[in-house]
Design a protein around this motif. Structure first.
Motif, PDB file in Angstrom:
ATOM      1  N   ALA A 179       0.759  -1.273  -0.033  1.00 40.31           N
ATOM      2  CA  ALA A 179      -0.046  -0.041  -0.128  1.00 40.31           C
ATOM      3  C   ALA A 179       0.974   1.501  -0.074  1.00 40.31           C
ATOM      4  O   ALA A 179       1.468   1.602   1.118  1.00 40.31           O
ATOM      5  CB  ALA A 179      -0.868  -0.043   1.296  1.00 40.31           C
ATOM      6  N   ASP A 180       0.942   1.907  -1.342  1.00 37.89           N
ATOM      7  CA  ASP A 180       1.773   3.079  -1.264  1.00 37.89           C
ATOM      8  C   ASP A 180       0.810   4.361  -0.837  1.00 37.89           C
ATOM      9  O   ASP A 180       0.027   4.953  -1.660  1.00 37.89           O
ATOM     10  CB  ASP A 180       2.252   3.262  -2.537  1.00 37.89           C
ATOM     11  N   GLU A 181       1.045   4.719   0.182  1.00 39.63           N
ATOM     12  CA  GLU A 181       0.697   6.088   0.710  1.00 39.63           C
ATOM     13  C   GLU A 181      -0.962   6.152   0.856  1.00 39.63           C
ATOM     14  O   GLU A 181      -1.687   6.852   0.032  1.00 39.63           O
ATOM     15  CB  GLU A 181       0.959   7.429  -0.231  1.00 39.63           C
ATOM     16  N   PRO A 182      -1.712   5.054   1.075  1.00 39.95           N
ATOM     17  CA  PRO A 182      -3.156   4.810   0.890  1.00 39.95           C
ATOM     18  C   PRO A 182      -3.758   5.832   1.557  1.00 39.95           C
ATOM     19  O   PRO A 182      -4.957   5.648   1.182  1.00 39.95           O
ATOM     20  CB  PRO A 182      -3.202   3.370   1.353  1.00 39.95           C
ATOM     21  N   VAL A 183      -3.390   6.369   2.563  1.00 39.75           N
ATOM     22  CA  VAL A 183      -4.244   7.228   3.123  1.00 39.75           C
ATOM     23  C   VAL A 183      -4.011   8.718   3.080  1.00 39.75           C
ATOM     24  O   VAL A 183      -4.692   9.467   3.644  1.00 39.75           O
ATOM     25  CB  VAL A 183      -4.503   6.992   4.666  1.00 39.75           C
ATOM     26  N   SER A 184      -3.044   9.011   2.281  1.00 36.37           N
ATOM     27  CA  SER A 184      -2.418  10.458   2.450  1.00 36.37           C
ATOM     28  C   SER A 184      -3.503  11.467   1.522  1.00 36.37           C
ATOM     29  O   SER A 184      -3.181  12.693   2.021  1.00 36.37           O
ATOM     30  CB  SER A 184      -1.227  10.509   1.739  1.00 36.37           C
ATOM     31  N   MET A 185      -4.424  11.034   1.012  1.00 34.14           N
ATOM     32  CA  MET A 185      -5.474  11.831   0.482  1.00 34.14           C
ATOM     33  C   MET A 185      -6.925  11.628   0.912  1.00 34.14           C
ATOM     34  O   MET A 185      -7.845  12.065   0.437  1.00 34.14           O
ATOM     35  CB  MET A 185      -5.389  11.567  -1.158  1.00 34.14           C
ATOM     36  N   VAL A 186      -6.798  11.015   2.244  1.00 34.21           N
ATOM     37  CA  VAL A 186      -8.308  10.815   2.626  1.00 34.21           C
ATOM     38  C   VAL A 186      -8.302  11.655   3.802  1.00 34.21           C
ATOM     39  O   VAL A 186      -7.251  11.907   4.751  1.00 34.21           O
ATOM     40  CB  VAL A 186      -8.099   9.417   3.081  1.00 34.21           C
ATOM     41  N   ASP A 187      -9.267  12.177   4.068  1.00 28.23           N
ATOM     42  CA  ASP A 187      -9.615  13.057   5.342  1.00 28.23           C
ATOM     43  C   ASP A 187      -9.381  12.458   6.679  1.00 28.23           C
ATOM     44  O   ASP A 187      -9.581  11.154   6.990  1.00 28.23           O
ATOM     45  CB  ASP A 187     -10.971  13.628   5.419  1.00 28.23           C
ATOM     46  N   ALA A 188      -8.923  13.318   7.505  1.00 25.34           N
ATOM     47  CA  ALA A 188      -8.443  12.752   8.872  1.00 25.34           C
ATOM     48  C   ALA A 188      -9.447  11.774   9.668  1.00 25.34           C
ATOM     49  O   ALA A 188      -9.185  10.710  10.121  1.00 25.34           O
ATOM     50  CB  ALA A 188      -8.022  13.764   9.996  1.00 25.34           C
ATOM     51  N   SER A 189     -10.587  11.994   9.633  1.00 25.14           N
ATOM     52  CA  SER A 189     -11.659  11.393  10.199  1.00 25.14           C
ATOM     53  C   SER A 189     -11.945  10.183   9.617  1.00 25.14           C
ATOM     54  O   SER A 189     -12.585   9.095  10.193  1.00 25.14           O
ATOM     55  CB  SER A 189     -12.952  12.073  10.487  1.00 25.14           C
ATOM     56  N   ILE A 190     -11.695   9.899   8.474  1.00 26.12           N
ATOM     57  CA  ILE A 190     -11.893   8.537   7.758  1.00 26.12           C
ATOM     58  C   ILE A 190     -10.654   7.678   7.751  1.00 26.12           C
ATOM     59  O   ILE A 190     -10.590   6.588   7.715  1.00 26.12           O
ATOM     60  CB  ILE A 190     -12.418   8.811   6.323  1.00 26.12           C
ATOM     61  N   ARG A 191      -9.487   8.416   7.547  1.00 27.28           N
ATOM     62  CA  ARG A 191      -8.167   7.844   7.727  1.00 27.28           C
ATOM     63  C   ARG A 191      -7.924   6.738   8.621  1.00 27.28           C
ATOM     64  O   ARG A 191      -7.606   5.797   8.259  1.00 27.28           O
ATOM     65  CB  ARG A 191      -7.031   9.056   7.705  1.00 27.28           C
ATOM     66  N   ILE A 192      -8.463   7.021   9.751  1.00 21.02           N
ATOM     67  CA  ILE A 192      -8.174   5.921  10.932  1.00 21.02           C
ATOM     68  C   ILE A 192      -8.888   4.723  10.705  1.00 21.02           C
ATOM     69  O   ILE A 192      -8.550   3.782  11.018  1.00 21.02           O
ATOM     70  CB  ILE A 192      -8.288   6.485  12.313  1.00 21.02           C
ATOM     71  N   ASN A 193     -10.060   4.876   9.997  1.00 25.90           N
ATOM     72  CA  ASN A 193     -10.970   3.697   9.850  1.00 25.90           C
ATOM     73  C   ASN A 193     -10.411   3.042   8.788  1.00 25.90           C
ATOM     74  O   ASN A 193     -10.211   1.653   8.967  1.00 25.90           O
ATOM     75  CB  ASN A 193     -12.495   4.274   8.994  1.00 25.90           C
ATOM     76  N   ILE A 194      -9.617   3.578   7.869  1.00 27.92           N
ATOM     77  CA  ILE A 194      -8.858   2.638   6.914  1.00 27.92           C
ATOM     78  C   ILE A 194      -7.703   1.853   7.438  1.00 27.92           C
ATOM     79  O   ILE A 194      -7.405   0.633   7.189  1.00 27.92           O
ATOM     80  CB  ILE A 194      -8.596   3.274   5.661  1.00 27.92           C
ATOM     81  N   LEU A 195      -7.001   2.459   8.480  1.00 28.91           N
ATOM     82  CA  LEU A 195      -5.768   1.926   8.972  1.00 28.91           C
ATOM     83  C   LEU A 195      -6.371   0.748   9.986  1.00 28.91           C
ATOM     84  O   LEU A 195      -5.681  -0.338   9.974  1.00 28.91           O
ATOM     85  CB  LEU A 195      -5.080   3.097   9.911  1.00 28.91           C
ATOM     86  N   ASN A 196      -7.556   1.218  10.328  1.00 24.95           N
ATOM     87  CA  ASN A 196      -7.971   0.017  11.400  1.00 24.95           C
ATOM     88  C   ASN A 196      -8.518  -1.328  10.590  1.00 24.95           C
ATOM     89  O   ASN A 196      -8.229  -2.351  11.219  1.00 24.95           O
ATOM     90  CB  ASN A 196      -9.350   0.857  12.163  1.00 24.95           C
ATOM     91  N   MET A 197      -8.997  -0.982   9.320  1.00 22.77           N
ATOM     92  CA  MET A 197      -9.501  -2.132   8.404  1.00 22.77           C
ATOM     93  C   MET A 197      -8.222  -2.867   8.151  1.00 22.77           C
ATOM     94  O   MET A 197      -8.141  -4.216   8.123  1.00 22.77           O
ATOM     95  CB  MET A 197      -9.821  -1.295   7.369  1.00 22.77           C
ATOM     96  N   PHE A 198      -6.922  -2.254   7.980  1.00 19.40           N
ATOM     97  CA  PHE A 198      -5.766  -3.019   7.657  1.00 19.40           C
ATOM     98  C   PHE A 198      -5.254  -3.956   9.008  1.00 19.40           C
ATOM     99  O   PHE A 198      -4.934  -5.132   8.391  1.00 19.40           O
ATOM    100  CB  PHE A 198      -4.551  -2.001   7.436  1.00 19.40           C
ATOM    101  N   LYS A 199      -5.462  -3.177   9.878  1.00 17.81           N
ATOM    102  CA  LYS A 199      -5.306  -4.167  11.331  1.00 17.81           C
ATOM    103  C   LYS A 199      -6.306  -5.236  11.364  1.00 17.81           C
ATOM    104  O   LYS A 199      -5.898  -6.460  11.759  1.00 17.81           O
ATOM    105  CB  LYS A 199      -5.407  -3.060  12.426  1.00 17.81           C
TER     106      LYS A 199
END
Lengths: 321, 333
Positions: A179-199
């Motif tokens: 995953a190359d910078e998968p959340v750098s263009m996503v807003d902060a409130s949603i960014r964490i949801n994507i990271l949690n999904m990876f976990k």
């Protein structure tokens, strides 16, 4: 063969040319070695723009051929795969990119990508079965097939379409996602949801991740291991907890000190040196960070430091000889 | 409170004409809706929020830069000087250019490191500013530019360079130096470091902060990055879907966010050295062509009550200097 590493990057370099007819050569990735065990893990490659992290990721995906060195995925050279192995590799290793709007053709409905991936990589013929798999992958990302059917990329927000691209990557049930910078263009409130999904994927399906980022705070949040890169070199590598909290290399120290975090006003105010001329540093025979390093000596300019071991962390700096 | 600029019930947005098959139809994007705000002398004020929340539009409206399709729908912006008040929203662009811009209020637009003329040396950017605004001769201006570059802590050879020869961070510092040249009372910076790496970002922000300390003027920073607000700003306003939902001292907001949106934003922030599980918000920011009824945050709000979808909450003072627009906080009293 069960003991083999998931990914083995062996002394890999990529040399690019620039200037008139590309006559000046510079190493975008410079003798990088790293390995990932065959266990579900998140491995982060962190660094600033121009550190070679994306080039390294593209080489791992088999998209860019290294100038020297080899990359083995479960024992097989990813740049020399026979046709059958190639399909296997494409199923096992998936990619997610920074700009999800670049991933999808704006004139093509996004659901067609999911159907194509399902029929090409999973070799499924039965429509019912294909739809089931797609539904399953989408559900993991918090979407449903109904929500996305018939829509074009511009009808989605950045966060939503990044989820679609993650769902697409999940379809073949990969063992590794780069995953190359998968959340750098996503807003902060949603960014964490994507990271949690990876976990969650890591624990539920055993998928490993290579997370490429410039953001040390999110890197700390999700990674088990981390490599910090500067101008094509790995300057520090080891367990994320130790690398980011103990910080041996002067560059790691400067990076963490520059990270703006609420409540760290005083710490943030300590001075750091701005990076110097990119090309000069890339071509330097010694340590590439020497130019702006506060601990610079004569030797740093002339001789490139190898990775010295400090416990389970490795640091490329003469301070730790 | 020593107010230098105030915005009262400011509303504005983008009037787009969508050409259909037969007739024209106009669509209005409600980017800034009933925003009231006061900036003080000698402070760093931050405007935070996610992409598309209207923070850049608000900054443009404060500056008076109303280029189509951006239109002013209502309200006013007033700049308060020692010699009296200047109504920004009722001045023509010509007047603004003559009386206000650069001299009193300067504006650093987003991705401004690309605003320098690529065919003109940095030196000549400075000389032009001095000769145009301070009526100096070319030689005087050049001497002044050299002195100034030293003061700003930039290397002197920057002056003879063309913009493309400098790194992004260095170009951004040049733009900032230009914006501070005429000693403005207010500096408006829109995402001044969004394209920079953390280390260059820190160098640029430190430059802005030091200049503010020295000039004792007002610096407004618009940024989506809460970390930047945490280390730079004294007070901040958090925007959501075209409205400011909370204003207060930066430290107080981080310690105890009162609006559910501020709370969600701050809670979702990962921190080095803290592995605690964070949670984000569900849903997505609304389409400002048709914003939700009542409180614009209600479709995503975990505390939403029936009133929230009916009536928009007004900004309410919770304690001196702390304002929140939320029914939850209004009910508790």
């Amino acid at each position: 063969m069960s003991e083999e590493n998931l990914l083995q990057v062996e002394d890999v370099s990529k040399i690019y040319g620039y200037g008139f007819l590309g006559r000046v050569k510079f190493p975008a990735v410079d003798h990088v070695t790293l390995s990932m065990e065959n266990k579900p893990k998140i491995f982060t490659i962190a660094g600033e723009s121009g550190c070679g992290k994306t080039t390294l990721a593209r080489m791992m995906l088999g998209m860019v051929k290294p100038t020297a060195g080899t990359i083995l995925y479960r024992g097989k050279n990813v740049h020399n795969l026979k046709s059958k192995d190639r399909t296997w590799f494409l199923r096992e290793v998936q990619a997610i990119f920074q700009d999800p709007f670049d991933t999808f053709n704006p004139l093509k409905r996004v659901d067609t990508y999911l159907y194509e991936t399902a029929s090409n990589l999973l070799k499924l013929k039965n429509d019912e079965e294909i739809r089931g798999k797609i539904e399953e992958a989408l559900r993991f990302t918090g979407l449903s097939l109904e929500e996305i059917t018939g829509k074009y990329p511009n009808e989605f927000s950045g966060g939503q379409i990044q989820r679609v691209s993650i769902a697409r990557a999940l379809l073949p049930k990969p063992r590794l996602i780069v995953a190359d910078e998968p959340v750098s263009m996503v807003d902060a409130s949603i960014r964490i949801n994507i990271l949690n999904m990876f976990k969650a994927l890591l624990t539920k399906t055993g998928t490993s991740f290579i997370y490429i980022t410039h953001d040390l705070a999110t890197a700390y949040y999700i990674s088990d291991e981390i490599a910090i890169m500067y101008r094509g070199m790995i300057v520090e590598i080891g367990p994320a907890e130790k690398v980011l909290l103990k910080r041996h290399h002067p560059y790691t120290q400067a990076l963490v000190k520059s990270l703006p975090e609420p409540g760290k006003k005083e710490e943030w105010k300590t001075r750091v040196n701005a990076p110097g001329m990119e090309i000069k540093e890339f071509l330097s025979p010694g340590c590439k960070y020497a130019d702006i390093c506060p601990h610079k000596t004569e030797r740093c300019v002339k001789e490139k430091p190898p990775l010295f071991e400090i416990g389970d962390v490795k640091v490329a700096c003469w301070l730790y000889e | 409170m020593d107010v230098v600029l105030k915005a009262d019930d400011l509303s504005g947005g983008y009037l787009l004409v969508q050409k259909g098959s037969s007739e024209k139809n106009e669509v209005y994007v409600d980017a800034v809706s009933d925003v009231s705000l006061q900036l003080e002398r000698n402070e760093i004020f931050g405007i935070a929020g996610e992409s598309g929340c209207g923070k850049s539009t608000l900054l443009k409206m404060i500056y008076g830069l109303l280029e189509p399709p951006l239109i002013l729908r209502g309200g006013s912006v007033t700049f308060i000087t020692v010699d009296g008040e200047i109504p920004i929203t009722s001045l023509s662009e010509n007047d603004l250019r003559r009386r206000v811009w650069w001299k009193k209020i300067s504006y650093i637009p987003q991705s401004s490191m690309n605003v320098l003329n690529p065919t003109v040396r940095i030196r000549d950017h400075f000389i032009e500013m001095f000769t145009f605004h301070a009526r100096m001769t070319k030689n005087e201006a050049y001497a002044e530019a050299r002195k100034y570059i030293d003061q700003m802590g930039l290397p002197r050879d920057v002056l003879s360079a063309f913009p493309h020869q400098l790194s992004g961070g260095m170009r951004q510092r040049v733009v900032i130096a230009l914006s501070l040249l005429l000693n403005p009372n207010i500096v408006l910076a829109d995402e001044p470091t969004s394209a920079l790496d953390v280390i260059s970002q820190k160098v640029v922000l430190t430059m802005l902060e030091e200049a503010q300390k020295e000039l004792k003027n007002t610096l407004v920073i618009v940024s989506h990055d809460l970390g930047i607000h945490g280390v730079m700003t004294h007070r901040m306003g958090i925007m959501y879907a075209g409205k400011i939902v909370e204003i207060g001292k930066t430290e107080e907001i981080f310690e105890d966010p009162l609006h559910p949106y501020s709370e969600a934003l701050i809670r979702s922030l990962p921190k080095l050295g803290d592995k605690k599980q964070r949670t984000g918000l569900g849903g997505h920011p609304p389409d400002l062509k048709k914003p939700p009824s009542g409180c614009r945050f209600h479709p995503r709000c975990p505390y939403a009550m029936p009133i929230c979808s009916r009536t928009p909450p007004k900004m309410k003072m919770i304690k001196p200097g702390r304002y929140v627009a939320c029914w939850k906080n209004s009910m508790e009293e």
